[in-house]
Design an enzyme around this catalytic site. Structure first.
Site, PDB file in Angstrom:
ATOM      1  N   HIS A 161       0.840  -1.191   0.000  1.00 23.42           N
ATOM      2  CA  HIS A 161       0.000   0.000   0.000  1.00 23.42           C
ATOM      3  C   HIS A 161       0.880   1.247   0.000  1.00 23.42           C
ATOM      4  CE1 HIS A 161      -0.296   0.774   4.675  1.00 23.42           C
ATOM      5  NE2 HIS A 161       0.930   0.544   4.302  1.00 23.42           N
ATOM      6  N   CYS A 175       6.013   6.193   4.414  1.00 19.74           N
ATOM      7  CA  CYS A 175       4.824   5.442   3.981  1.00 19.74           C
ATOM      8  C   CYS A 175       4.188   6.074   2.751  1.00 19.74           C
ATOM      9  CB  CYS A 175       3.789   5.354   5.106  1.00 19.74           C
ATOM     10  SG  CYS A 175       4.414   4.487   6.547  1.00 19.74           S
ATOM     11  N   HIS A 178       4.890   0.098  -0.291  1.00 19.55           N
ATOM     12  CA  HIS A 178       5.679  -0.847   0.501  1.00 19.55           C
ATOM     13  C   HIS A 178       4.735  -1.926   1.009  1.00 19.55           C
ATOM     14  CE1 HIS A 178       3.991   2.013   3.370  1.00 19.55           C
ATOM     15  NE2 HIS A 178       3.940   0.987   4.207  1.00 19.55           N
ATOM     16  N   HIS A 207       3.314  -5.205   3.657  1.00 22.74           N
ATOM     17  CA  HIS A 207       3.130  -5.724   5.018  1.00 22.74           C
ATOM     18  C   HIS A 207       2.578  -7.146   4.930  1.00 22.74           C
ATOM     19  CE1 HIS A 207       3.600  -1.867   7.095  1.00 22.74           C
ATOM     20  NE2 HIS A 207       2.840  -1.330   6.165  1.00 22.74           N
ATOM     21  N   ASP A 219      -5.026 -10.476  -0.774  1.00 25.24           N
ATOM     22  CA  ASP A 219      -3.713 -11.129  -0.710  1.00 25.24           C
ATOM     23  C   ASP A 219      -2.901 -10.907  -1.995  1.00 25.24           C
ATOM     24  OD1 ASP A 219      -1.718 -12.651   0.506  1.00 25.24           O
ATOM     25  OD2 ASP A 219      -2.433 -14.504  -0.423  1.00 25.24           O
ATOM     26  N   HIS A 220      -1.645 -10.481  -1.810  1.00 31.55           N
ATOM     27  CA  HIS A 220      -0.715 -10.224  -2.922  1.00 31.55           C
ATOM     28  C   HIS A 220      -1.271  -9.187  -3.892  1.00 31.55           C
ATOM     29  CE1 HIS A 220       1.359 -13.546  -1.149  1.00 31.55           C
ATOM     30  NE2 HIS A 220       2.367 -13.378  -1.982  1.00 31.55           N
ATOM     31  N   GLU A 254      -0.840  -4.535  11.339  1.00 33.79           N
ATOM     32  CA  GLU A 254       0.012  -4.144  10.217  1.00 33.79           C
ATOM     33  C   GLU A 254       1.437  -4.625  10.474  1.00 33.79           C
ATOM     34  OE1 GLU A 254      -0.661  -0.455   7.701  1.00 33.79           O
ATOM     35  OE2 GLU A 254       0.755   0.191   9.208  1.00 33.79           O
TER      36      GLU A 254
HETATM   37 NI    NI Z   1       2.525   0.607   5.685  1.00 35.02          NI
END
Ligand code: NI
Length: 273
Positions: free
Chosen positions: A152, A171, A177, A179, A215-216, A262
């Site tokens: 995100h 961020c 990036h 998580h 997911d992904h 997160e």
């Molecule tokens: Ni983040």
């Protein structure tokens, strides 16, 4: 000189105690313990089972000692009241639904701590638990964990690049990036309902509704839910809740809350419990 008496602004305290135990080949040890070891007592023997029981008690601390309840009382309530019930159920009915045992477990502990129990949680695995709260009886709470990996970027389109950078720091980096998000879904169930609860139903709905969707994925780009919503952990929790609520209701399940981690250090629950 003696200890000073402490006056609390609010007299009520919530005290939480965890008791870890293994049920293996040594049932005689259950009632002889006077200690609560870090890594579980009785310790593992053979192909035993590992569980945790967490007891939350509410009351007032003694102004001089600072003690509301001696934690050894809770340990003994769990070891003398709850664990023998679980051990007996394993012997007599190992396929029993764990939530159906919560009311007698709660009563057995509560009787031994003077009616001061607010909540009892039985962790069946590190990721799956069942709880009974005083104020939501007879319904109990079943929790299960899930995960998805996603990327995100925190950015508000109506703010300048400088403002976004100031608010979100790294961020806000252009390429986003990732998580590994952990998800906890809590549903309220009625153990007396004629429609039995199946954990597999919960898992299927969450996998279909949340995991498969996120997911992904790059949440900002791949997921229309975040096309105009900043994918902060707060918004991911709220949107996951709003997606799950009707999907679970369709399966006859009553969603109570969603928690998204997160990182190990940051999580958000929606709605606040
Ligand atoms: Ni983040």
């Amino acid at each position: 000189m003696g200890l000073a008496a402490i006056a609390y602004d609010c007299p009520m305290l919530l005290l939480t105690r965890t008791v870890r135990f293994c049920l293996g080949e040594a049932p005689d040890e259950l009632t002889s313990a006077r200690h609560n070891t870090f890594a579980a007592w009785p310790s593992m023997s053979g192909l035993g089972r590992y569980y945790e029981i967490e007891v939350r008690c509410v009351g007032e601390a003694d102004p001089r000692t600072g003690y509301f309840l001696d934690i050894r009382e809770i340990d003994e309530a769990v070891r003398g009241g709850a664990i023998p019930l679980i051990a007996a159920a394993i012997r007599s009915d190992p396929a029993v639904d764990p939530w159906s045992l919560l009311a007698p477990l709660f009563a057995a502990v509560n009787d031994r701590v003077g009616g001061r129990t607010r909540e009892l949680t039985w962790r069946l695995t590190p990721f799956h638990s069942v709880s009974l709260e005083e104020h939501s009886m007879p319904r109990c709470i079943v929790r299960q964990h899930f995960e998805f990996a996603a990327s995100h970027r925190l950015n508000c389109a109506d703010l300048s690049p400088q403002e976004n950078r100031r608010l979100f720091g790294k961020c806000n980096n252009d390429a986003g990036h990732g998580h590994n998000y952990r998800v906890e879904v809590a549903v309220l169930i009625d153990p007396a309902s004629p429609r039995p609860f199946h954990l597999g139903t919960l898992e299927a709905v969450v996998n279909r509704t949340i995991v498969d969707r996120f997911d992904h994925r790059y949440l900002n780009v791949d997921c229309p839910e975040f096309a105009h919503v900043n994918p902060s952990v707060e918004n991911i929790a709220r949107i996951s809740h709003d997606l799950l609520k009707p999907a679970l209701a369709q399966a006859g399940l009553n969603l109570r809350a969603v928690t998204i981690w997160e990182t190990d250090k940051t999580c958000c629950t929606y709605p606040a419990e």
